[in-house]
Design an enzyme around this catalytic site. Structure first.
Site, PDB file in Angstrom:
ATOM      1  N   CYS A 174       0.840  -1.193   0.000  1.00 12.12           N
ATOM      2  CA  CYS A 174       0.000   0.000   0.000  1.00 12.12           C
ATOM      3  C   CYS A 174       0.881   1.251   0.000  1.00 12.12           C
ATOM      4  O   CYS A 174       1.794   1.373   0.813  1.00 12.12           O
ATOM      5  CB  CYS A 174      -0.887  -0.042   1.236  1.00 12.12           C
ATOM      6  SG  CYS A 174      -1.364   1.554   1.869  1.00 12.12           S
ATOM      7  N   GLU A 175       0.613   2.160  -0.939  1.00  9.01           N
ATOM      8  CA  GLU A 175       1.464   3.347  -1.049  1.00  9.01           C
ATOM      9  C   GLU A 175       1.188   4.369   0.048  1.00  9.01           C
ATOM     10  O   GLU A 175       1.974   5.286   0.250  1.00  9.01           O
ATOM     11  CB  GLU A 175       1.322   3.986  -2.432  1.00  9.01           C
ATOM     12  CG  GLU A 175      -0.019   4.624  -2.715  1.00  9.01           C
ATOM     13  CD  GLU A 175      -0.098   5.135  -4.156  1.00  9.01           C
ATOM     14  OE1 GLU A 175       0.621   4.614  -5.029  1.00  9.01           O
ATOM     15  OE2 GLU A 175      -0.891   6.061  -4.386  1.00  9.01           O
ATOM     16  N   HIS A 176       0.096   4.232   0.759  1.00  8.52           N
ATOM     17  CA  HIS A 176      -0.227   5.186   1.831  1.00  8.52           C
ATOM     18  C   HIS A 176       0.437   4.815   3.151  1.00  8.52           C
ATOM     19  O   HIS A 176       0.772   5.694   3.939  1.00  8.52           O
ATOM     20  CB  HIS A 176      -1.747   5.270   2.030  1.00  8.52           C
ATOM     21  CG  HIS A 176      -2.469   5.740   0.809  1.00  8.52           C
ATOM     22  ND1 HIS A 176      -3.707   5.283   0.439  1.00  8.52           N
ATOM     23  CD2 HIS A 176      -2.095   6.631  -0.137  1.00  8.52           C
ATOM     24  CE1 HIS A 176      -4.071   5.874  -0.686  1.00  8.52           C
ATOM     25  NE2 HIS A 176      -3.118   6.691  -1.059  1.00  8.52           N
ATOM     26  N   HIS A 177       0.604   3.519   3.414  1.00  9.69           N
ATOM     27  CA  HIS A 177       1.131   3.065   4.711  1.00  9.69           C
ATOM     28  C   HIS A 177       2.344   2.155   4.598  1.00  9.69           C
ATOM     29  O   HIS A 177       2.893   1.741   5.603  1.00  9.69           O
ATOM     30  CB  HIS A 177       0.038   2.316   5.490  1.00  9.69           C
ATOM     31  CG  HIS A 177      -1.166   3.145   5.769  1.00  9.69           C
ATOM     32  ND1 HIS A 177      -2.267   3.166   4.943  1.00  9.69           N
ATOM     33  CD2 HIS A 177      -1.433   4.011   6.783  1.00  9.69           C
ATOM     34  CE1 HIS A 177      -3.173   3.999   5.430  1.00  9.69           C
ATOM     35  NE2 HIS A 177      -2.694   4.530   6.542  1.00  9.69           N
ATOM     36  N   GLN A 189      -5.120  -0.516  -4.697  1.00 12.08           N
ATOM     37  CA  GLN A 189      -5.794  -1.630  -5.383  1.00 12.08           C
ATOM     38  C   GLN A 189      -6.503  -1.164  -6.664  1.00 12.08           C
ATOM     39  O   GLN A 189      -6.489  -1.854  -7.679  1.00 12.08           O
ATOM     40  CB  GLN A 189      -6.796  -2.275  -4.421  1.00 12.08           C
ATOM     41  CG  GLN A 189      -7.468  -3.505  -5.007  1.00 12.08           C
ATOM     42  CD  GLN A 189      -8.393  -4.169  -4.015  1.00 12.08           C
ATOM     43  OE1 GLN A 189      -8.203  -4.059  -2.798  1.00 12.08           O
ATOM     44  NE2 GLN A 189      -9.405  -4.853  -4.496  1.00 12.08           N
ATOM     45  N   HIS A 233      -6.273  -5.813   3.212  1.00 16.36           N
ATOM     46  CA  HIS A 233      -5.318  -4.714   3.413  1.00 16.36           C
ATOM     47  C   HIS A 233      -4.837  -4.692   4.855  1.00 16.36           C
ATOM     48  O   HIS A 233      -5.609  -4.416   5.768  1.00 16.36           O
ATOM     49  CB  HIS A 233      -5.981  -3.376   3.058  1.00 16.36           C
ATOM     50  CG  HIS A 233      -6.260  -3.233   1.596  1.00 16.36           C
ATOM     51  ND1 HIS A 233      -5.513  -2.415   0.776  1.00 16.36           N
ATOM     52  CD2 HIS A 233      -7.176  -3.833   0.797  1.00 16.36           C
ATOM     53  CE1 HIS A 233      -5.976  -2.505  -0.468  1.00 16.36           C
ATOM     54  NE2 HIS A 233      -6.986  -3.356  -0.477  1.00 16.36           N
ATOM     55  N   CYS A 275      -2.890  -2.556   6.245  1.00 14.15           N
ATOM     56  CA  CYS A 275      -2.887  -1.208   6.846  1.00 14.15           C
ATOM     57  C   CYS A 275      -4.211  -0.962   7.561  1.00 14.15           C
ATOM     58  O   CYS A 275      -4.251  -0.249   8.562  1.00 14.15           O
ATOM     59  CB  CYS A 275      -2.617  -0.137   5.791  1.00 14.15           C
ATOM     60  SG  CYS A 275      -3.822  -0.076   4.459  1.00 14.15           S
TER      61      CYS A 275
HETATM   62 ZN   LIG Z   1      -2.868   1.714   3.418  1.00 20.14          ZN
END
Ligand SMILES: [Zn+2]
Length: 199
Positions: free
Chosen positions: A84-87, A125, A154, A156
């Site tokens: 995941c690019e956010h976390h 995703q 996910h 995260c």
């Molecule tokens: Zn994430």
């Protein structure tokens, strides 16, 4: 990845570990995590190995065997892992790809290779789903239509308690005749939903 890049990631991750472990210096890290920065750097290299690779580099099409092959070809439940690019946390699950060939057929092993190229990047995703669909519509494969369904867990969300453990996120992308022709779309959706999860 070049050696100096690997070393830079390791050095920076060492600084993070130093803060977490509350030690004055990297060298004071306890034995169990002394080698962790370089292990982390090598893992990052693997998780991001899909950059600088394009589906066109690995695609192999066959004309022999494609005669009369104008119906849907579906490869279901390809396992995948992504970050995941956010976390920077893993998300993983399965990808189902169905396409309608245009005079040439794609080698079946390439379905998972194409998915892998996009999954081995920092991702969301939704983007993976669309990028796989686009790859099947691009000139190199030139499908008449494609449908992609991605089902994922996910970490995260789950590990931080934001989503219930074991819940799935499902995304889909339809292109070409798979989107435009209601009967083709219906056939795709029924194939996705009706087949058993594994043979
Ligand atoms: Zn994430």
């Amino acid at each position: 990845m070049k050696q100096f890049e690997r070393e830079a990631i390791a050095a920076n991750f060492g600084r993070i570990l130093k803060i977490i472990e509350k030690v004055p210096d990297y060298k004071d890290l306890r034995p169990g995590i002394q080698e962790t920065p370089m292990r982390f750097a090598k893992a990052v290299e693997h998780w991001t190995s899909g950059y600088n690779v394009s589906p066109a580099d690995i695609i192999k099409l066959f004309e022999d065997g494609a005669d009369g092959c104008d119906e849907m070809v579906i490869v279901r439940d390809i396992p995948f892992y992504s970050q995941c690019e956010h976390h920077f946390a893993p998300f993983f699950g399965t990808i189902t790809i169905a396409y309608i060939p245009n005079k040439k057929i794609l080698g079946l092993s390439k379905f998972s290779r194409i998915a892998e190229i996009f999954c081995r990047r920092l991702q969301v995703q939704e983007r993976i789903t669309n990028q796989i669909a686009e790859a099947f519509m691009d000139e190199a494969i030139g499908s008449l239509g494609v449908g992609v369904v991605v089902k994922a867990r996910h970490m995260c969300c789950e590990s931080r308690g934001i989503a219930k453990q074991g819940s799935f996120t499902i995304t889909s992308a339809l292109r070409g005749v798979m989107k435009e022709q209601p009967e083709t779309r219906a056939e795709f959706m029924s194939l996705v939903n009706s087949l058993p999860p594994s043979l």
